[in-house]
Design an enzyme around this catalytic site. Structure first.
Site, PDB file in Angstrom:
ATOM      1  N   GLY A  12       2.887 -33.843   4.722  1.00  0.00           N
ATOM      2  CA  GLY A  12       2.650 -33.844   6.170  1.00  0.00           C
ATOM      3  C   GLY A  12       3.854 -34.163   7.028  1.00  0.00           C
ATOM      4  O   GLY A  12       3.708 -34.486   8.210  1.00  0.00           O
ATOM      5  N   SER A  13       5.064 -34.035   6.462  1.00  0.00           N
ATOM      6  CA  SER A  13       6.233 -34.363   7.291  1.00  0.00           C
ATOM      7  C   SER A  13       6.401 -33.359   8.431  1.00  0.00           C
ATOM      8  O   SER A  13       6.829 -33.723   9.521  1.00  0.00           O
ATOM      9  CB  SER A  13       7.508 -34.461   6.442  1.00  0.00           C
ATOM     10  OG  SER A  13       7.874 -33.210   5.927  1.00  0.00           O
ATOM     11  N   ASN A  14       6.064 -32.094   8.204  1.00  0.00           N
ATOM     12  CA  ASN A  14       6.124 -31.117   9.302  1.00  0.00           C
ATOM     13  C   ASN A  14       5.089 -31.432  10.369  1.00  0.00           C
ATOM     14  O   ASN A  14       5.373 -31.317  11.564  1.00  0.00           O
ATOM     15  CB  ASN A  14       5.901 -29.700   8.772  1.00  0.00           C
ATOM     16  CG  ASN A  14       7.187 -29.057   8.309  1.00  0.00           C
ATOM     17  OD1 ASN A  14       8.012 -28.656   9.113  1.00  0.00           O
ATOM     18  ND2 ASN A  14       7.371 -29.012   6.994  1.00  0.00           N
ATOM     19  N   ILE A  88      -6.974 -18.872   4.028  1.00  0.00           N
ATOM     20  CA  ILE A  88      -7.786 -18.944   5.249  1.00  0.00           C
ATOM     21  C   ILE A  88      -8.809 -17.810   5.216  1.00  0.00           C
ATOM     22  O   ILE A  88      -8.445 -16.644   5.083  1.00  0.00           O
ATOM     23  CB  ILE A  88      -6.875 -18.822   6.497  1.00  0.00           C
ATOM     24  CG1 ILE A  88      -5.883 -19.988   6.551  1.00  0.00           C
ATOM     25  CG2 ILE A  88      -7.689 -18.760   7.778  1.00  0.00           C
ATOM     26  CD1 ILE A  88      -6.507 -21.372   6.635  1.00  0.00           C
ATOM     27  N   HIS A 104       6.474 -20.974   5.797  1.00  0.00           N
ATOM     28  CA  HIS A 104       6.668 -20.800   4.345  1.00  0.00           C
ATOM     29  C   HIS A 104       8.139 -21.080   4.014  1.00  0.00           C
ATOM     30  O   HIS A 104       9.033 -20.615   4.728  1.00  0.00           O
ATOM     31  CB  HIS A 104       6.289 -19.372   3.940  1.00  0.00           C
ATOM     32  CG  HIS A 104       6.344 -19.171   2.465  1.00  0.00           C
ATOM     33  ND1 HIS A 104       5.326 -19.557   1.619  1.00  0.00           N
ATOM     34  CD2 HIS A 104       7.328 -18.681   1.669  1.00  0.00           C
ATOM     35  CE1 HIS A 104       5.674 -19.294   0.373  1.00  0.00           C
ATOM     36  NE2 HIS A 104       6.880 -18.760   0.372  1.00  0.00           N
ATOM     37  N   ASP A 145       0.682 -15.080   2.781  1.00  0.00           N
ATOM     38  CA  ASP A 145       2.102 -14.935   3.164  1.00  0.00           C
ATOM     39  C   ASP A 145       2.506 -13.519   3.573  1.00  0.00           C
ATOM     40  O   ASP A 145       3.670 -13.154   3.487  1.00  0.00           O
ATOM     41  CB  ASP A 145       3.026 -15.392   2.016  1.00  0.00           C
ATOM     42  CG  ASP A 145       2.795 -16.843   1.649  1.00  0.00           C
ATOM     43  OD1 ASP A 145       2.455 -17.622   2.549  1.00  0.00           O
ATOM     44  OD2 ASP A 145       2.944 -17.185   0.470  1.00  0.00           O
TER      45      ASP A 145
HETATM   46  C1  GRF Z   1       6.865 -27.032   3.778  1.00  0.00           C
HETATM   47  O1  GRF Z   1       8.017 -26.788   3.036  1.00  0.00           O
HETATM   48  C2  GRF Z   1       6.260 -25.746   4.259  1.00  0.00           C
HETATM   49  O2  GRF Z   1       7.157 -24.698   4.366  1.00  0.00           O
HETATM   50  C3  GRF Z   1       5.270 -25.394   3.190  1.00  0.00           C
HETATM   51  O3  GRF Z   1       4.800 -26.625   2.703  1.00  0.00           O
HETATM   52  C4  GRF Z   1       5.762 -27.631   2.925  1.00  0.00           C
HETATM   53  C5  GRF Z   1       5.080 -28.765   3.592  1.00  0.00           C
HETATM   54  O4  GRF Z   1       5.883 -29.907   3.634  1.00  0.00           O
HETATM   55  N1  GRF Z   1       4.264 -24.503   3.669  1.00  0.00           N
HETATM   56  P1  GRF Z   1       5.359 -31.190   4.412  1.00  0.00           P
HETATM   57  O5  GRF Z   1       4.014 -31.537   3.823  1.00  0.00           O
HETATM   58  O6  GRF Z   1       5.264 -30.826   5.844  1.00  0.00           O
HETATM   59  O7  GRF Z   1       6.391 -32.245   4.153  1.00  0.00           O
END
Ligand code: GRF
Length: 186
Positions: A12-14, A88, A104, A145
Protein backbone atom coordinates in the site's frame (compact mmCIF):
# COMPACT_ATOMS: atom_id res chain seq x y z
CA UNK A 1 -14.25 17.04 -5.92
CA UNK A 2 -13.97 13.48 -7.37
CA UNK A 3 -14.11 10.71 -4.80
CA UNK A 4 -11.64 7.89 -5.25
CA UNK A 5 -11.68 4.27 -4.09
CA UNK A 6 -8.28 2.60 -4.10
CA UNK A 7 -8.20 -1.18 -4.48
CA UNK A 8 -5.02 -2.59 -2.94
CA UNK A 9 -4.00 -6.08 -1.82
CA UNK A 10 -0.47 -5.48 -0.60
CA UNK A 11 1.90 -3.10 1.08
CA UNK A 12 0.00 0.00 0.00
CA UNK A 13 2.88 2.44 -0.36
CA UNK A 14 1.35 3.84 -3.57
CA UNK A 15 -2.01 4.22 -1.88
CA UNK A 16 -0.38 6.14 0.96
CA UNK A 17 1.55 8.31 -1.49
CA UNK A 18 -1.68 9.13 -3.35
CA UNK A 19 -3.37 9.99 -0.07
CA UNK A 20 -0.62 12.45 0.88
CA UNK A 21 -0.58 13.99 -2.59
CA UNK A 22 -4.32 14.58 -2.68
CA UNK A 23 -4.33 15.86 0.90
CA UNK A 24 -1.93 18.56 -0.28
CA UNK A 25 -3.39 19.15 -3.73
CA UNK A 26 -7.10 19.26 -3.15
CA UNK A 27 -8.12 17.91 -6.54
CA UNK A 28 -9.59 14.62 -5.36
CA UNK A 29 -10.39 12.77 -2.17
CA UNK A 30 -9.30 9.24 -1.29
CA UNK A 31 -12.60 8.13 0.23
CA UNK A 32 -12.25 4.36 0.51
CA UNK A 33 -9.72 1.54 0.42
CA UNK A 34 -10.91 -1.84 -0.80
CA UNK A 35 -8.67 -4.72 0.21
CA UNK A 36 -8.92 -8.49 -0.14
CA UNK A 37 -6.03 -9.50 2.10
CA UNK A 38 -6.18 -9.53 5.88
CA UNK A 39 -2.36 -9.57 6.04
CA UNK A 40 -1.87 -6.57 3.75
CA UNK A 41 0.29 -3.66 4.91
CA UNK A 42 -2.29 -1.29 3.45
CA UNK A 43 -4.62 -2.03 6.37
CA UNK A 44 -2.35 -0.46 9.01
CA UNK A 45 -1.59 2.44 6.68
CA UNK A 46 -5.30 3.10 6.10
CA UNK A 47 -5.96 3.02 9.83
CA UNK A 48 -3.15 5.53 10.50
CA UNK A 49 -4.39 7.81 7.74
CA UNK A 50 -8.02 7.52 8.80
CA UNK A 51 -9.28 6.13 5.49
CA UNK A 52 -12.26 3.74 5.70
CA UNK A 53 -11.50 0.18 4.55
CA UNK A 54 -13.81 -2.37 3.00
CA UNK A 55 -12.33 -5.83 3.41
CA UNK A 56 -13.76 -8.16 0.79
CA UNK A 57 -13.77 -11.84 -0.07
CA UNK A 58 -14.17 -13.23 -3.58
CA UNK A 59 -17.96 -13.54 -3.37
CA UNK A 60 -18.43 -9.88 -2.51
CA UNK A 61 -16.68 -8.92 -5.73
CA UNK A 62 -17.80 -11.60 -8.19
CA UNK A 63 -21.11 -13.11 -7.01
CA UNK A 64 -22.76 -10.44 -4.91
CA UNK A 65 -23.09 -6.69 -5.34
CA UNK A 66 -21.35 -5.78 -2.08
CA UNK A 67 -18.58 -3.79 -3.74
CA UNK A 68 -20.89 -1.95 -6.17
CA UNK A 69 -23.29 -1.08 -3.38
CA UNK A 70 -20.52 0.46 -1.29
CA UNK A 71 -19.09 2.34 -4.23
CA UNK A 72 -22.48 3.75 -5.11
CA UNK A 73 -23.48 4.60 -1.56
CA UNK A 74 -20.16 6.39 -0.93
CA UNK A 75 -20.58 8.25 -4.26
CA UNK A 76 -17.24 7.00 -5.60
CA UNK A 77 -16.35 8.56 -8.98
CA UNK A 78 -13.07 6.82 -9.83
CA UNK A 79 -11.43 3.49 -9.00
CA UNK A 80 -7.66 3.30 -8.73
CA UNK A 81 -5.92 -0.07 -8.61
CA UNK A 82 -2.63 0.11 -6.72
CA UNK A 83 -1.32 -3.41 -6.30
CA UNK A 84 -4.70 -5.17 -6.51
CA UNK A 85 -4.29 -8.73 -7.72
CA UNK A 86 -7.81 -9.91 -8.53
CA UNK A 87 -9.37 -9.40 -11.91
CA UNK A 88 -11.95 -6.62 -12.05
CA UNK A 89 -15.32 -8.11 -13.09
CA UNK A 90 -17.07 -6.82 -16.20
CA UNK A 91 -20.03 -5.52 -14.20
CA UNK A 92 -17.69 -3.09 -12.41
CA UNK A 93 -16.04 -2.02 -15.66
CA UNK A 94 -19.53 -1.33 -17.07
CA UNK A 95 -20.40 0.71 -13.98
CA UNK A 96 -17.19 2.79 -14.24
CA UNK A 97 -16.40 3.10 -17.95
CA UNK A 98 -12.95 4.71 -18.44
CA UNK A 99 -12.92 5.47 -14.74
CA UNK A 100 -10.80 2.55 -13.53
CA UNK A 101 -7.04 3.06 -13.67
CA UNK A 102 -4.26 0.59 -12.86
CA UNK A 103 -0.54 0.99 -12.37
CA UNK A 104 1.75 -1.80 -13.54
CA UNK A 105 5.49 -2.04 -12.79
CA UNK A 106 6.72 -2.72 -16.33
CA UNK A 107 6.58 -1.23 -19.80
CA UNK A 108 3.39 -2.90 -21.00
CA UNK A 109 2.64 -4.86 -23.12
CA UNK A 110 5.87 -6.47 -21.95
CA UNK A 111 5.76 -8.39 -18.66
CA UNK A 112 2.03 -8.04 -18.10
CA UNK A 113 -0.84 -10.51 -17.81
CA UNK A 114 -2.05 -13.04 -15.29
CA UNK A 115 0.53 -13.93 -12.63
CA UNK A 116 2.78 -11.02 -13.57
CA UNK A 117 2.89 -8.86 -10.48
CA UNK A 118 5.32 -7.56 -7.88
CA UNK A 119 8.80 -9.11 -7.78
CA UNK A 120 7.85 -11.66 -10.47
CA UNK A 121 7.82 -8.82 -12.98
CA UNK A 122 11.22 -7.48 -11.97
CA UNK A 123 12.77 -10.96 -11.85
CA UNK A 124 11.50 -11.68 -15.37
CA UNK A 125 12.79 -8.34 -16.68
CA UNK A 126 16.28 -8.99 -15.23
CA UNK A 127 16.33 -12.62 -16.42
CA UNK A 128 15.52 -11.47 -19.96
CA UNK A 129 18.52 -9.12 -19.96
CA UNK A 130 16.44 -6.00 -20.64
CA UNK A 131 18.31 -2.71 -20.64
CA UNK A 132 15.33 -0.68 -19.47
CA UNK A 133 12.10 -1.06 -17.56
CA UNK A 134 9.48 1.32 -16.28
CA UNK A 135 5.89 1.86 -15.26
CA UNK A 136 2.61 1.84 -17.15
CA UNK A 137 -0.54 3.60 -16.05
CA UNK A 138 -3.54 2.37 -18.00
CA UNK A 139 -7.31 2.10 -18.10
CA UNK A 140 -8.68 -1.24 -16.98
CA UNK A 141 -10.61 -3.45 -19.36
CA UNK A 142 -11.71 -7.10 -19.25
CA UNK A 143 -8.20 -8.50 -19.91
CA UNK A 144 -5.36 -8.28 -17.38
CA UNK A 145 -3.04 -5.33 -18.14
CA UNK A 146 -4.42 -4.76 -21.66
CA UNK A 147 -6.45 -1.56 -21.32
CA UNK A 148 -5.42 1.62 -23.13
CA UNK A 149 -2.14 3.02 -21.87
CA UNK A 150 -2.35 6.53 -20.46
CA UNK A 151 1.27 7.09 -19.47
CA UNK A 152 4.63 5.32 -19.29
CA UNK A 153 7.92 6.31 -17.66
CA UNK A 154 11.21 4.47 -18.16
CA UNK A 155 14.36 3.77 -16.18
CA UNK A 156 17.65 2.19 -17.26
CA UNK A 157 18.76 -1.22 -15.96
CA UNK A 158 22.39 -1.24 -14.85
CA UNK A 159 24.79 -4.17 -15.31
CA UNK A 160 24.61 -5.11 -11.62
CA UNK A 161 20.85 -4.47 -11.28
CA UNK A 162 18.92 -6.93 -9.12
CA UNK A 163 15.17 -7.46 -8.90
CA UNK A 164 15.27 -5.69 -5.52
CA UNK A 165 17.14 -2.64 -6.77
CA UNK A 166 14.89 -2.46 -9.83
CA UNK A 167 11.80 -2.67 -7.60
CA UNK A 168 13.08 0.34 -5.65
CA UNK A 169 13.65 2.36 -8.84
CA UNK A 170 10.20 1.44 -10.13
CA UNK A 171 8.56 2.47 -6.87
CA UNK A 172 10.27 5.87 -7.09
CA UNK A 173 8.87 6.32 -10.61
CA UNK A 174 5.43 5.32 -9.35
CA UNK A 175 5.51 7.78 -6.44
CA UNK A 176 6.61 10.58 -8.73
CA UNK A 177 4.18 10.06 -11.60
CA UNK A 178 1.06 8.23 -10.45
CA UNK A 179 -0.54 11.10 -8.49
CA UNK A 180 0.15 13.63 -11.26
CA UNK A 181 -1.16 11.38 -14.02
CA UNK A 182 -4.32 10.73 -12.05
CA UNK A 183 -4.71 14.44 -11.32
CA UNK A 184 -4.56 15.09 -15.06
CA UNK A 185 -7.53 12.73 -15.58
CA UNK A 186 -9.83 14.02 -12.83
C1 GRF B 1 3.38 -1.47 -7.50
O1 GRF B 1 4.66 -1.75 -7.98
C2 GRF B 1 2.40 -1.42 -8.63
O2 GRF B 1 2.95 -1.11 -9.86
C3 GRF B 1 1.86 -2.81 -8.71
O3 GRF B 1 1.87 -3.28 -7.38
C4 GRF B 1 2.85 -2.59 -6.63
C5 GRF B 1 2.19 -2.09 -5.40
O4 GRF B 1 3.12 -1.61 -4.48
N1 GRF B 1 0.59 -2.86 -9.36
P1 GRF B 1 2.60 -0.93 -3.14
O5 GRF B 1 1.69 -1.93 -2.47
O6 GRF B 1 1.88 0.30 -3.52
O7 GRF B 1 3.84 -0.65 -2.34
Amino acid sequence: MPRIAIFASGNGSNAENLFHYFSQHKIAEISLIICNNLQAGILARAQNLGIPVLLIHKNSLYQQNVVENWLISLKIDWIVLAGFLWKIPEKLIALYPKKIVNIHPSLLPKYGGKGMYGMRVHEAVIAAGETESGISIHFVNEAYDEGAIIFQARCPIEMDETADSLARKIHQLEYEHFPKVLASLF
